[in-house]
Write a protein that holds these residues in place. Structure first.
Motif, short mmCIF file in Angstrom:
data_model
loop_
_atom_site.label_atom_id
_atom_site.label_comp_id
_atom_site.label_asym_id
_atom_site.label_seq_id
_atom_site.Cartn_x
_atom_site.Cartn_y
_atom_site.Cartn_z
N LYS A 37 0.85 -1.20 0.00
CA LYS A 37 0.00 0.00 0.00
C LYS A 37 0.88 1.25 0.00
O LYS A 37 0.75 2.13 0.85
CB LYS A 37 -0.96 0.01 1.20
N SER A 38 1.79 1.30 -0.96
CA SER A 38 2.67 2.46 -1.08
C SER A 38 2.29 3.22 -2.35
O SER A 38 1.17 3.69 -2.47
CB SER A 38 4.13 2.04 -1.08
N LEU A 89 -1.63 9.57 0.70
CA LEU A 89 -0.99 10.75 0.14
C LEU A 89 -0.94 10.66 -1.38
O LEU A 89 -1.17 11.67 -2.08
CB LEU A 89 0.42 10.90 0.72
N HIS A 90 -0.67 9.49 -1.91
CA HIS A 90 -0.67 9.31 -3.36
C HIS A 90 -2.07 9.55 -3.92
O HIS A 90 -2.22 10.15 -5.00
CB HIS A 90 -0.20 7.90 -3.69
N ALA A 120 5.69 11.94 7.34
CA ALA A 120 6.55 10.76 7.42
C ALA A 120 5.72 9.49 7.61
O ALA A 120 6.03 8.44 7.05
CB ALA A 120 7.56 10.91 8.56
N HIS A 121 4.65 9.61 8.39
CA HIS A 121 3.75 8.48 8.62
C HIS A 121 3.13 8.02 7.29
O HIS A 121 3.04 6.82 7.01
CB HIS A 121 2.67 8.89 9.61
N HIS A 122 2.70 8.98 6.47
CA HIS A 122 2.08 8.65 5.19
C HIS A 122 3.08 8.07 4.20
O HIS A 122 2.73 7.21 3.38
CB HIS A 122 1.43 9.90 4.59
N LEU A 123 4.33 8.55 4.26
CA LEU A 123 5.33 8.14 3.27
C LEU A 123 6.13 6.91 3.70
O LEU A 123 6.93 6.40 2.91
CB LEU A 123 6.29 9.29 2.99
N LEU A 159 5.50 10.26 -8.30
CA LEU A 159 5.86 11.45 -7.52
C LEU A 159 5.96 11.12 -6.04
O LEU A 159 6.89 11.56 -5.35
CB LEU A 159 4.81 12.54 -7.76
N THR A 160 5.01 10.36 -5.53
CA THR A 160 5.00 10.02 -4.09
C THR A 160 6.23 9.21 -3.72
O THR A 160 6.85 9.44 -2.67
CB THR A 160 3.72 9.23 -3.76
#
Length: 967
Positions: free
Chosen positions: A453-454, A517-518, A767-770, A460-461
């Motif tokens: 789930k990245s 975020l993506h 940072a949590h999202h990435l 870009l993300t």
């Protein structure tokens, strides 16, 4: 007299002098444990342990706590799990206990990983009684003797033939005293431990004297003593090994950093030598007294002549690895709670707010006529620089956390299309950008981002995660991350305002399989795409109006005026959230009423048609049924879907709540109905259902009045339910083509939501999202590096790590403790790969000998060194690998014992003086024989002495057996 009749009054106190003492209770408890573990059953073992069984076999243990008064002991049973089952039966009178047979077994001398008692005595099963945790050691002689007598009593009472030991003295000294009992035989286990090696026993001859004197055998000649010797040499100085990491390139922007790499590529490797020591064990397994000479004057034990060589490596403790450090530091960001304003200071926002507080200037700007801007001034790079100048207006460049050159380089990496000045090139870049992810999807590791789930590789993300990770570690930490994020959001806002698609994102709705975020970035791209499409449509319509104006003159202008009676431009009403276009609505209602009446439907003008639908005709007219141009449903991110589902769930199950929920969910249906009515004048609900939901229009063959068979259709049962939402929506739907309807998806509102969401995000939340993207990149990096080294154990670990990350990253709330453990697993894999590279560099074959066979042999040897505790060198010092090891020791010796400069005139003579190997760091000598004790006529029993001679340790572990039949 009542007391005399009470029976209790006749009871008097009795003192029982047979009550067991604490010592007896302890002995009894030990016997119970031995019976519980079934160690008292005597059995006959037909097979001795095979060669290598102690290394390859599975060692197991079981443990219990017992007490001697208030003193706590651990009693532990250690045993080798064997496939062959033991055969129960009565042991014969001459059969020795298994432990005594093991004393003489030569198949498993010097096991690399085993309990010290296994190494010293060769036992495959034994019991140890040791003081419990936080209990003082058994130091006094009386307590030691009491414990030994307890052990002897327990073994004698239970008939157990498994040896039992008691740990005495301080634990670090590893001193065990024990006993093994059999039918008419007993073996005593004793240990001597000294700090220094006595000079008279610093060689084989002196140790043989100790062994013979301890045996005290009066037979002449004395039976031969079997000897096994193992010398261990340690290599710590790697003269030929190169620096473990590539030196930094000082000409690049990232120069000066060890392991520094370009953006988009995580660093990898160890910052120091991962292999701290190499241990060479030279073994002489089968010697007898008189064959070899080793005394204080001379020794025959030359390591090059040893028949057996084995190697083990010792890795560096707390090895610093670049990939692990980068990920660990980024992971720490997830726990930070500061906002960007708290990190960078509130001065910028306050001063900009004061500048923008002048309402009159804002209104004047709105009313000023918009001057045409030349296309060259609208280039992305120029607008980005102007936006950055605005935010740095009150911040000195030197004070910014991230240097301006570094910032520009990062933004250019994230948005490579920003360097393109021409709009035509811009379009090409956008098209190429949209094609790249589809090509990426063809790669075998493409679905990894779905598991984690990245975000897709090179999106870009994904690239943002890599940049933030590098910036956090090397270029300013938390403040630099906040600064870069602020500039990144500014760039996104600029692209939204100027209709430039965001680079590195696939088109279409947000992919709910990716990280949130993506999805937000994709949502912003959706908004930009809708806005661009609307602007294109406006340009086309304006062009058509211009052509009509030229053809019809005043009529065109009049019609234009009629269409926009309030003098609003296309942009003003299309961007409005609450505009319903009253004049068009009135016209639509009028057209709808005409269509319902069905008086002259052919005169109504159709609008918003795509193409005919399967050559169908309308039910109430001969006109073809056309598929209308409809609005696309509003794209949503996963947090919006959750929010919507929560709102719908809160409406409850009441009739009113159900009705309201249906109305909220039918916005898209109503829009499609209005588009259908505009494209098909004179249509009815049945026509719409035939196109939109064919299953709800039931057709059947019936016989009419004339007797001919005809097909008659009607709505399904669910469509005829009173109060059906479709019927209500059809009745309220007006005749409005899609381009004139209120937008189902308000791109202006949604884009502002996304930009606000991003602007208010804290660096810790970012940072949590990435984090999934960074872990994705780390796993990909490990796969890439492992494929070069080809390490099966690491390859298997990477597959397991991907599966584990799938579970960790798909949960709603991350378990930070498990994530930390997972990152440590990645660091371990990186360490193993770094160790493999170091070993391959050290054991590189000579160039003149380089061939496929040598390379395969080297690769297998290095793989075994990483996976096995000790690896045998086939051919010992005469083999290719043996010669490489020999050369490593020679180079280290010459470097350590380098002659003075004055003596360099005779290098050949000097080299002869330098020994090839250093003095052995450890010497292990094993002496075994079988002699009668204590009398010449006693049964011949095994005797064993294991000697360890080190720089700061001298240990003798003896097992001496005696015949107890007549003594």
């Amino acid at each position: 007299m009542a007391a005399d009749n009470d029976p209790e009054s006749e009871v008097f106190e009795i003192t029982d002098f047979t009550t067991a003492s604490e010592w007896e209770r302890f002995v009894s408890r030990v016997e119970e444990v031995l019976n519980e573990w079934k160690l008292t059953e005597n059995y006959v073992e037909k097979t001795s342990p095979e060669k290598g069984a102690y290394i390859n076999g599975s060692w197991e243990e079981q443990s219990l706590d017992i007490h001697f008064a208030d003193f706590k002991f651990h009693i532990t049973h250690h045993f080798l799990k064997e496939d062959c089952k033991k055969e129960n039966g009565k042991s014969e009178e001459d059969t020795l206990p298994l432990a005594m047979q093991d004393l003489l077994c030569m198949h498993n001398d010097f096991p690399p990983r085993a309990h010290c008692l296994v190494r010293w005595y060769g036992l495959r099963e034994f019991v140890v009684i040791s003081p419990g945790a936080n209990c003082e050691a058994i130091i006094s002689e009386s307590k030691c003797n009491l414990l030994l007598s307890s052990v002897s009593m327990s073994l004698s009472n239970s008939g157990c033939q498994v040896p039992m030991f008691v740990q005495i003295q301080q634990k670090w000294r590893r001193i065990y005293a024990g006993e093994c009992q059999g039918p008419g035989v007993r073996t005593d286990f004793e240990i001597v431990h000294l700090r220094k090696v006595p000079s008279q026993y610093n060689h084989l001859s002196g140790l043989l004297d100790i062994f013979k004197s301890k045996i005290g055998c009066n037979l002449l000649p004395l039976p031969p003593v079997n000897i096994a010797i193992r010398y261990t040499y340690i290599l710590q100085d790697w003269q030929q090994s190169s620096w473990p990491q590539q030196p930094p390139d000082f000409d690049t922007l990232l120069g000066g950093e060890v392991g520094g790499v370009e953006f988009g590529n995580l660093p990898f490797g160890a910052c120091e030598e991962p292999i701290s020591e190499l241990h060479l064990a030279t073994t002489w397994p089968h010697l007898t007294e008189g064959i070899v000479v080793d005394n204080d004057v001379y020794s025959d034990l030359d390591p090059l002549q040893a028949p057996h060589w084995s190697i083990r490596v010792r890795t560096a403790d707390n090895l610093q690895c670049l990939l692990g450090d980068f990920i660990t530091e980024f992971f720490k960001l997830c726990c930070r709670k500061e906002s960007a304003e708290e990190i960078l200071g509130r001065g910028n926002a306050e001063e900009e707010g004061q500048e923008n507080s002048d309402i009159s200037s804002a209104l004047s700007k709105l009313t000023e006529p918009a001057a045409p801007v030349p296309l060259s001034k609208l280039s992305v790079s120029s607008m980005v620089h102007s936006a950055r100048r605005r935010i740095r207006r009150h911040r000195h460049i030197d004070e910014s956390p991230l240097h301006v050159d570094m910032l520009n380089s990062i933004l250019l990496y994230l948005f490579p299309d920003a360097a393109v000045e021409k709009s035509s090139d811009k379009e090409k870049t956008t098209q190429a950008n949209s094609c790249r992810p589809s090509e990426q999807e063809k790669s075998p590791d493409d679905n990894l981002y779905l598991q984690l789930k990245s975000a897709p590789c090179n999106s870009l993300t994904y690239r943002l995660a890599l940049c933030l990770c590098m910036v956090n570690y090397s270029y300013g930490g938390l403040a630099a991350v906040a600064h870069l994020w602020q500039e990144f959001v500014l760039e996104l806002r600029y692209r939204w305002e100027n209709n430039y698609l965001v680079y590195g994102l696939t088109g279409g709705s947000p992919d709910l399989r990716c990280c949130l975020l993506h999805q937000k970035f994709q949502m912003l791209n959706c908004c930009i795409e809708r806005k661009r499409a609307r602007d294109e449509a406006r340009k086309v319509q304006e062009g058509n109006r211009e052509r009509e104006r030229k053809v019809s003159g005043g009529r065109a202008s009049a019609s234009t005026t009629r269409e926009t009676p309030q003098g609003k431009s296309w942009d003003s009403w299309s961007d409005s959230e609450d505009e319903f276009f009253e004049c068009l609505s009135d016209q639509g209602e009028m057209e709808s009423s005409h269509s319902e009446a069905g008086k002259d439907s052919s005169k109504l003008k159709a609008d918003g048609r795509l193409h005919p639908y399967n050559n169908m005709t309308l039910l109430h007219s001969a006109e073809l049924l056309y598929v209308p141009v409809t609005q696309e449903p509003a794209p949503m991110t996963e947090d919006q879907l959750e929010e919507q589902s929560e709102v719908l769930a809160k409406l409850g199950t009441s009739a009113e709540g159900t009705h309201l929920r249906a109305r909220m969910q039918s916005a898209c249906l109503l829009s499609d109905m209005e588009s259908f009515k505009a494209a098909n004048p004179g249509c009815v609900l049945e026509d719409f259902v035939r196109w939109y939901s064919p299953r709800d229009y039931v057709e059947e063959e019936v016989v009419d009045e004339k007797g001919s068979t005809v097909i008659r259709g009607e709505l399904s049962a669910r469509m005829k339910i009173p109060g059906n939402m479709w019927v209500e929506a059809w009745d309220t739907a007006r005749v409005i083509p899609a381009r004139r309807q209120k937008r189902l998806f308000d791109d202006t509102k949604e884009a502002e939501k996304v930009l606000h969401y991003l602007a208010m995000m804290k660096p810790g939340d970012l940072a949590h999202h990435l984090l999934p993207c960074l872990l994705h990149a780390a796993i990909m990096k490990l796969k890439q590096e492992e494929s070069v080294e080809n390490i099966p154990s690491v390859e298997k670990s990477i597959q397991q790590a991907a599966s584990q990350a799938n579970k960790l990253l798909h949960s709603a709330n991350y378990d930070y403790k498990k994530l930390e453990d997972f990152i440590n697993q990645l660091v371990t894999m990186e360490t193993v790969i770094a160790e493999a590279r170091s070993l391959k560099a050290k054991f590189a074959v000579d160039e003149e000998e380089e061939n496929g066979e040598a390379a395969d042999e080297l690769e297998k040897f290095v793989t075994l060194l990483l996976e096995e505790p000790e690896v045998v060198v086939l051919g010992a010092g005469q083999a290719r690998i043996g010669r490489i090891i020999h050369r490593l020791f020679i180079n280290a010796q010459r470097a350590a014992l380098l002659a003075p400069v004055d003596d360099d005139l005779e290098p050949a003579a000097e080299s002869r003086k330098i020994p090839d190997f250093p003095p052995p760091a450890g010497r292990e000598i094993l002496l075994r024989t079988c002699v009668p004790r204590p009398a010449p006529y006693s049964k011949a029993l095994p005797q064993r002495l294991f000697c360890v001679l080190m720089k700061d340790e001298f240990r003798l572990a003896g097992a001496f057996s005696a015949d107890t039949s007549f003594f």
